[in-house]
Design a protein around this motif. Structure first.
Motif, short mmCIF file in Angstrom:
data_model
loop_
_atom_site.label_atom_id
_atom_site.label_comp_id
_atom_site.label_asym_id
_atom_site.label_seq_id
_atom_site.Cartn_x
_atom_site.Cartn_y
_atom_site.Cartn_z
N VAL A 41 0.83 -1.20 0.00
CA VAL A 41 0.00 0.00 0.00
C VAL A 41 0.87 1.26 0.00
O VAL A 41 0.60 2.23 -0.73
N ALA A 42 1.94 1.24 0.81
CA ALA A 42 2.84 2.39 0.86
C ALA A 42 3.52 2.61 -0.49
O ALA A 42 3.66 3.75 -0.95
N ALA A 43 3.96 1.51 -1.13
CA ALA A 43 4.62 1.64 -2.43
C ALA A 43 3.67 2.24 -3.46
O ALA A 43 4.07 3.10 -4.27
N ALA A 44 2.40 1.82 -3.43
CA ALA A 44 1.43 2.39 -4.36
C ALA A 44 1.23 3.88 -4.09
O ALA A 44 1.14 4.69 -5.03
N GLY A 45 1.17 4.25 -2.82
CA GLY A 45 1.00 5.66 -2.48
C GLY A 45 2.19 6.50 -2.87
O GLY A 45 2.03 7.61 -3.42
N PHE A 46 3.40 6.01 -2.60
CA PHE A 46 4.60 6.77 -2.97
C PHE A 46 4.75 6.85 -4.48
O PHE A 46 5.23 7.87 -5.01
N ALA A 47 4.36 5.79 -5.19
CA ALA A 47 4.44 5.84 -6.65
C ALA A 47 3.46 6.86 -7.21
O ALA A 47 3.78 7.61 -8.14
N GLY A 50 4.88 10.19 -6.87
CA GLY A 50 6.18 10.40 -7.52
C GLY A 50 7.33 10.42 -6.54
O GLY A 50 8.33 11.13 -6.77
N ARG A 51 7.26 9.62 -5.46
CA ARG A 51 8.29 9.64 -4.42
C ARG A 51 8.92 8.27 -4.21
O ARG A 51 9.31 7.92 -3.10
N LEU A 52 9.03 7.48 -5.26
CA LEU A 52 9.64 6.16 -5.11
C LEU A 52 11.10 6.26 -4.68
O LEU A 52 11.62 5.36 -4.03
N ASP A 53 11.77 7.34 -5.07
CA ASP A 53 13.17 7.52 -4.63
C ASP A 53 13.25 7.65 -3.11
O ASP A 53 14.19 7.13 -2.49
N ASP A 54 12.29 8.36 -2.51
CA ASP A 54 12.29 8.49 -1.06
C ASP A 54 12.04 7.13 -0.38
O ASP A 54 12.65 6.82 0.65
N LEU A 55 11.16 6.34 -0.99
CA LEU A 55 10.91 5.02 -0.42
C LEU A 55 12.13 4.12 -0.56
O LEU A 55 12.46 3.35 0.35
#
Length: 369
Positions: A41-47, A50-55
């Motif tokens: 769920v977090a990965a979907a939200g960060f994607a 546009g914050r996959l780099d932060d994840l």
């Protein structure tokens, strides 16, 4: 004999040595499943943001992410908080039941007692942390500094702290002071063993320096003592929630930095923890006495006798009913009981002597009509 909180799982008719160890395996499995769902769920939200780099930075970081990023802070706290439903589901699936005995000796979470200790914990820790912060000074020589200007990021971070931190702290109490202490308590009658082992494991779960670990150890022992003295997790949950919420909130507004605190910790910095722990234990003890808080579980009644089957089942009380005070029917001398004897056939009617013959009857040679 009354039962302590840590001995509840052992001193019950439903106890079996395999249940709590298997519950630990179920706990690990449930946590892995739950944490995987949270991460997806977090990965979907960060994607989407546009914050996959932060994840990715969060995944590769060996340090605790600071409170400056509320999204990553919420992820950190949620991954710990998922242990709460995991441990409850594990004990519910394997036993011993009811699962409410993981909360207190009354078989449930005592909400009124939780509220009383929560208010007390915020007052005691608020005064202790505030006094210590002022004593250390401000600016470069101390941990205290002027608060940051209020902005949207600060408000969001405070919302995350208030929403997620109580779940995170409660989850840790149910795992370390709940499940682990009852697991160890099922192996030994010495309460000190459960206090020491659960506290050591709690310390190892926190990556601080030496004196920071000692501080965590003092807190862990304090929480374990509270559980044993009050017969439940409520006071320990209150202390844990108040401690984390106050520290996170002060860091969110820019007054304190927990990274600097844990990095420059020394023996003198243990004083607030020691003083607040002693004061809180004393006040909780006084409150528990005045409010008549139940500290141990009364002896459980013996299980009812087994219900027989067959001929005797109809006269036996139904499951869950109480005896009315009359003695039950005596047990049969043999089992299964012998069936009742068949009644003898009815005797033929006797004809009185001298009775006239019925029409159409003919006397036989014996004179019996």
């Amino acid at each position: 004999m009354a039962t302590r909180y840590d001995r509840q799982a052992r001193e019950t008719p439903q106890y079996a040595g395999w249940k709590l160890p298997v519950a630990g395996l179920v706990l690990v499995g449930a946590y892995l499943v739950g944490s995987t769902v949270v991460l997806l769920v977090a990965a979907a939200g960060f994607a989407a943001a546009g914050r996959l780099d932060d994840l990715d930075r969060w995944f590769s970081s060996v340090d605790v992410v600071g409170i400056d990023d509320p999204a990553l802070l919420a992820l950190d706290l949620a991954l710990i908080g998922i242990a709460l439903p995991a441990v409850l589901a594990a004990v519910l699936a394997t036993g011993p039941r009811p699962v409410g005995y993981l909360s207190s000796v009354t078989g449930r979470l005592r909400w009124r007692w939780l509220g009383s200790t929560m208010l007390l914990a915020f007052v005691v820790l608020g005064l202790a942390i505030g006094a210590w912060a002022l004593a250390t000074g401000t600016g470069e020589d101390g941990f205290v500094r002027a608060p940051d200007p209020v902005d949207t990021g600060m408000l969001v971070t405070l919302f995350v702290v208030i929403t997620f931190t109580p779940i995170q702290a409660t989850a840790e109490e149910y795992v370390f002071r709940g499940y682990l202490m009852q697991l160890i308590g099922s192996w030994t009658r010495f309460a000190a063993v459960g206090v020491v082992v659960s506290s050591v494991l709690f310390v190892l779960a926190h990556a601080y320096d030496l004196w920071g670990q000692v501080d965590v150890g003092i807190f862990a022992v304090t929480a374990a003592i509270l559980v044993l003295r009050t017969g439940g997790l409520e006071a320990a949950i209150s202390l844990h929630v108040a401690n984390n919420v106050i520290l996170f909130a002060l860091e969110a507004i820019g007054v304190l930095s927990t990274e600097e605190m844990t990095g420059d910790y020394g023996p003198v910095d243990l004083l607030p923890t020691v003083v607040s722990s002693v004061v809180f234990i004393g006040l909780v003890e006084l409150m528990a006495t005045r409010q008549g808080v139940q500290r141990t579980r009364p002896p459980l009644p013996p299980p009812p006798p087994p219900r027989p089957s067959g001929h005797w089942a109809a006269a036996w009380p139904a499951a869950g009913t109480q005896w009315s005070g009359q003695s039950p029917a005596p047990w049969p001398t043999q089992w299964p009981p012998a069936p009742p004897a068949a009644p003898p056939p009815p005797s033929p009617p006797r004809i009185p002597a001298g009775a006239p013959a019925y029409p159409g009857e003919i006397a036989d040679d014996w004179g019996v009509r």
